[in-house]
Design a protein around this motif. Structure first.
Motif, mmCIF file in Angstrom:
data_model
loop_
_atom_site.group_PDB
_atom_site.id
_atom_site.type_symbol
_atom_site.label_atom_id
_atom_site.label_comp_id
_atom_site.label_asym_id
_atom_site.label_seq_id
_atom_site.Cartn_x
_atom_site.Cartn_y
_atom_site.Cartn_z
ATOM 1 N N LEU A 12 -54.854 -1.908 -8.385
ATOM 2 C CA LEU A 12 -54.479 -3.247 -8.837
ATOM 3 C C LEU A 12 -55.293 -3.654 -10.060
ATOM 4 C CD1 LEU A 12 -54.183 -5.214 -5.463
ATOM 5 C CD2 LEU A 12 -52.351 -4.154 -6.817
ATOM 6 N N VAL A 13 -54.600 -4.249 -11.014
ATOM 7 C CA VAL A 13 -55.246 -4.797 -12.200
ATOM 8 C C VAL A 13 -55.057 -6.313 -12.150
ATOM 9 C CG1 VAL A 13 -55.241 -4.919 -14.721
ATOM 10 C CG2 VAL A 13 -54.849 -2.725 -13.574
ATOM 11 N N HIS A 14 -56.188 -7.034 -12.145
ATOM 12 C CA HIS A 14 -56.177 -8.498 -12.155
ATOM 13 C C HIS A 14 -56.411 -8.922 -13.607
ATOM 14 C CE1 HIS A 14 -56.632 -8.952 -7.700
ATOM 15 N NE2 HIS A 14 -57.003 -7.698 -7.859
ATOM 16 N N VAL A 15 -55.412 -9.555 -14.199
ATOM 17 C CA VAL A 15 -55.511 -9.955 -15.601
ATOM 18 C C VAL A 15 -55.869 -11.438 -15.680
ATOM 19 C CG1 VAL A 15 -54.315 -10.119 -17.813
ATOM 20 C CG2 VAL A 15 -53.823 -8.194 -16.283
ATOM 21 N N SER A 16 -56.899 -11.731 -16.465
ATOM 22 C CA SER A 16 -57.325 -13.113 -16.685
ATOM 23 C C SER A 16 -56.199 -13.930 -17.296
ATOM 24 C CB SER A 16 -58.535 -13.141 -17.625
ATOM 25 O OG SER A 16 -59.638 -12.505 -17.030
ATOM 26 N N ASP A 19 -50.885 3.478 -22.043
ATOM 27 C CA ASP A 19 -49.656 4.044 -21.470
ATOM 28 C C ASP A 19 -49.038 3.057 -20.488
ATOM 29 O OD1 ASP A 19 -47.602 5.523 -20.396
ATOM 30 O OD2 ASP A 19 -48.895 7.046 -19.476
ATOM 31 N N LEU A 20 -48.149 2.200 -20.990
ATOM 32 C CA LEU A 20 -47.550 1.168 -20.151
ATOM 33 C C LEU A 20 -46.704 1.761 -19.020
ATOM 34 C CD1 LEU A 20 -47.499 -1.909 -19.864
ATOM 35 C CD2 LEU A 20 -45.434 -1.921 -21.275
ATOM 36 N N ASP A 21 -46.297 3.004 -19.153
ATOM 37 C CA ASP A 21 -45.525 3.633 -18.069
ATOM 38 C C ASP A 21 -46.359 3.868 -16.811
ATOM 39 O OD1 ASP A 21 -43.066 3.546 -19.234
ATOM 40 O OD2 ASP A 21 -43.082 5.613 -19.949
ATOM 41 N N ARG A 22 -47.658 3.637 -16.880
ATOM 42 C CA ARG A 22 -48.482 3.675 -15.661
ATOM 43 C C ARG A 22 -48.272 2.433 -14.797
ATOM 44 N NH1 ARG A 22 -54.474 4.393 -17.023
ATOM 45 N NH2 ARG A 22 -54.572 4.168 -14.755
ATOM 46 N N LEU A 23 -47.623 1.419 -15.347
ATOM 47 C CA LEU A 23 -47.329 0.202 -14.589
ATOM 48 C C LEU A 23 -46.328 0.530 -13.487
ATOM 49 C CD1 LEU A 23 -47.433 -2.893 -14.168
ATOM 50 C CD2 LEU A 23 -45.609 -3.058 -15.879
ATOM 51 N N VAL A 24 -46.667 0.167 -12.256
ATOM 52 C CA VAL A 24 -45.772 0.358 -11.120
ATOM 53 C C VAL A 24 -44.952 -0.903 -10.903
ATOM 54 C CG1 VAL A 24 -45.644 0.793 -8.623
ATOM 55 C CG2 VAL A 24 -47.301 2.044 -10.035
ATOM 56 N N ILE A 78 -51.442 -10.249 -11.380
ATOM 57 C CA ILE A 78 -51.908 -9.063 -10.656
ATOM 58 C C ILE A 78 -50.821 -8.011 -10.807
ATOM 59 C CG2 ILE A 78 -52.638 -8.088 -8.452
ATOM 60 C CD1 ILE A 78 -53.365 -11.000 -7.617
ATOM 61 N N PHE A 79 -51.222 -6.804 -11.194
ATOM 62 C CA PHE A 79 -50.293 -5.718 -11.473
ATOM 63 C C PHE A 79 -50.739 -4.458 -10.740
ATOM 64 C CE2 PHE A 79 -50.378 -8.716 -14.878
ATOM 65 C CZ PHE A 79 -49.059 -8.854 -15.270
ATOM 66 N N GLN A 80 -49.777 -3.684 -10.245
ATOM 67 C CA GLN A 80 -50.084 -2.394 -9.622
ATOM 68 C C GLN A 80 -49.842 -1.306 -10.669
ATOM 69 O OE1 GLN A 80 -47.472 -1.141 -6.460
ATOM 70 N NE2 GLN A 80 -48.998 0.243 -5.620
ATOM 71 N N ILE A 81 -50.816 -0.386 -10.797
ATOM 72 C CA ILE A 81 -50.670 0.717 -11.747
ATOM 73 C C ILE A 81 -50.917 2.051 -11.016
ATOM 74 C CG2 ILE A 81 -51.350 -0.704 -13.709
ATOM 75 C CD1 ILE A 81 -54.084 0.756 -13.662
ATOM 76 N N LYS A 82 -50.538 3.127 -11.665
ATOM 77 C CA LYS A 82 -50.806 4.456 -11.112
ATOM 78 C C LYS A 82 -51.762 5.199 -12.020
ATOM 79 C CE LYS A 82 -46.413 5.928 -13.026
ATOM 80 N NZ LYS A 82 -45.079 6.332 -12.795
#
Length: 153
Positions: free
Chosen positions: A34-38, A84-89, A149-153
């Motif tokens: 998980l990436v928590h973006v301000s 690499d935005l394609d890592r975004l789930v 909040i974003f999920q990445i791989k």
């Protein structure tokens, strides 16, 4: 170019370099996948988008301001993914703050500007949980601020 960025290009959107934080915090924190973006404030090429919903700004302009926040959020996610935005789930959750008068009640319609953009740009990966709340004021007088909040791989 990533598949997500190709779709963004179709929409006429090019992700700029992720905005730097304005104070003593980091633009994002990764915990596991998980990436928590301000919070990202409403800005475009002309600078900060300022205004108070229910006073000097209408819902349509507020939604357009929220869309700019969504674009900045994706710029931060791209940075978190090493370019690499394609890592975004998927987009997990957005929390939107709307600079609005006490009697303004259309915060959800304003934040739809960001939510609709995420789905348009990312398809099902853009569908998310969400909160849309009023704020008596926001930094620098901006109209909208959104964190995510974003999920990445």
């Amino acid at each position: 170019m990533s598949a997500f960025e190709a779709k963004l290009a179709e929409l006429g959107v090019t992700l700029s370099e992720a905005p730097a934080p304005a104070a003593n915090y980091v633009p994002f924190v990764q915990v596991g996948d998980l990436v928590h973006v301000s919070g990202q404030i409403s800005m475009d090429a002309d600078g900060m988008i300022k205004g108070k919903l229910g006073d000097d700004m209408d819902v349509e302009a507020g939604a357009a301001a929220a869309r700019t926040c969504a674009i900045s959020l994706l710029s931060q996610v791209k940075a978190a993914c090493g370019g690499d935005l394609d890592r975004l789930v998927r987009v997990v959750k957005l929390v939107g703050f709307v600079n609005s008068t006490a009697d303004f009640g259309d915060q959800p319609k304003v934040i739809n500007g960001a939510s609709d953009f995420m789905v348009e740009a990312l398809g099902d990966a853009g569908r998310h949980a969400r909160s849309a709340v009023s704020a008596a004021s926001l930094p620098f007088g901006v109209a909208v601020e959104i964190e995510g909040i974003f999920q990445i791989k």
